[in-house]
Design a protein around this motif. Structure first.
Motif, PDB file in Angstrom:
ATOM      1  N   VAL A   1      11.154 -18.986  -0.639  1.00 60.08           N
ATOM      2  CA  VAL A   1      11.441 -19.632  -1.777  1.00 60.08           C
ATOM      3  C   VAL A   1      13.104 -19.327  -1.930  1.00 60.08           C
TER       4      VAL A   1
ATOM      5  N   GLN B   1       6.643 -20.342   3.545  1.00 57.74           N
ATOM      6  CA  GLN B   1       8.034 -20.697   3.607  1.00 57.74           C
ATOM      7  C   GLN B   1       8.983 -19.589   2.460  1.00 57.74           C
TER       8      GLN B   1
ATOM      9  N   ARG C   1      -8.629  -8.878   3.565  1.00 56.80           N
ATOM     10  CA  ARG C   1      -8.115  -8.319   2.197  1.00 56.80           C
ATOM     11  C   ARG C   1      -9.077  -8.859   0.798  1.00 56.80           C
TER      12      ARG C   1
ATOM     13  N   THR D   1       0.813  -1.482  -0.058  1.00 56.33           N
ATOM     14  CA  THR D   1       0.025  -0.084  -0.133  1.00 56.33           C
ATOM     15  C   THR D   1       1.082   1.150  -0.031  1.00 56.33           C
TER      16      THR D   1
END
Ligand code: UP5
Ligand code: MG
Length: 240
Positions: A81, A79, A145, A37
């Motif tokens: 990456v 997790q 959201r 945002t």
């Protein structure tokens, strides 16, 4: 350790002109703290390119890439990456943007991310914008959201919080020990948070303006006994 201030001419491998100076700001904070945002606001006011590592990974997942399934599972599980995947996506996006000012949102997320990015690109951030927000508030925001993200559910969000505390906070502490963290109270309404963000970026712009000569060069460089010249302002990115 070399910083972007010491080495103002670092390039993103591949396409930047040889003497292009890059400004890089890492935007960090927990899930739902408001990184995306506020980055959108910073882009509008200060001309940065916003690169959300999470958005780049989601786009890669949806592109049919061979890493798609791995990315999907890791994101759902909160997790991190592997660095090489994320760094490649960030480098490509930086090269393609044509800009020299970047907000890198949601990366680096652990020590390994941080060290790998630095060694692969040679870039250290000018500073780290840290959105500090209580967990209950972040949880409420993420669960409300409604953008269809696989990881916006109570099971994934609890895992994301754990990873944030165990792996990402130490990265913020690392940069704090180097005096690079600009901490923002992100629990307030969006407009109030942006007022605080604006102060950080305005004072940066102002500082750069105040010690630049008409040719854009730093006028505060001092000569040291060993013959080297250096500006006393740690975040100086101007050529001498
Ligand atoms: N909202 C925002 N600000 C508000 C305010 N001040 N008051 C009230 N509401 C506010 O905001 C979240 C929601 O809150 C929105 O609805 C917004 O309107 C409202 P947003 O700006 O989206 O917050 P943000 O901090 O960006 O939250 P996000 O969920 O994107 O953060 P994460 O860090 O969890 O997500 P990201 O996309 O960066 O990463 C997702 C996953 O990708 C990670 O968990 C990980 O598995 C993987 N990943 C990596 O592996 N490596 C990486 O380098 C990056 C990601
Ligand atoms: Mg985000």
């Amino acid at each position: 350790m070399e910083t972007i201030a010491d080495a103002p001419n670092k390039e993103v491998k591949g396409s930047s002109p040889p003497d292009k100076k890059l400004t890089v700001v890492f935007v960090l904070g927990g899930p739902g703290s408001g990184k995306g945002t506020q980055c959108a606001n910073i882009v509008q006011h200060f001309g940065y390119t916003h690169l959300s590592a999470g958005d780049l990974l989601r786009a890669e997942q949806n592109s049919g890439s061979e890493n798609g399934a791995m990315i999907k599972n890791m994101i759902k599980d909160g997790q991190i990456v592997p660095s090489e995947v994320t760094i490649k996506l960030l480098q490509r996006a930086m090269e393609e943007s044509g800009n020299d000012k970047f907000l890198i949102d949601g990366f680096p997320r652990n020590e390994e991310n941080r060290a790998a990015f630095e060694s692969v690109t040679g870039i250290e951030p000018d500073f780290v914008l840290f959105f500090d927000c209580p967990e209950e508030e972040m949880e409420k925001r993420v669960l409300n959201r409604n953008q269809g993200r696989d990881d916006d559910n109570i099971v994934s969000i609890r895992k994301r919080f754990k990873v944030y505390i165990n792996s990402s906070l130490p990265v913020i502490e690392y940069y704090n020990s180097k005096g690079k963290v600009r901490k923002i109270d992100a629990s307030k309404p969006v407009e109030e948070v942006f007022e605080a963000v604006k102060e950080v970026f305005t004072s940066l712009d102002e500082k750069v303006r105040q010690h630049r000569d008409i040719f854009g060069r730093c006028i505060r460089r001092k000569k040291f006994r060993n013959g080297a010249t250096k500006c006393s302002w740690m975040r100086c990115i101007l050529p001498s």
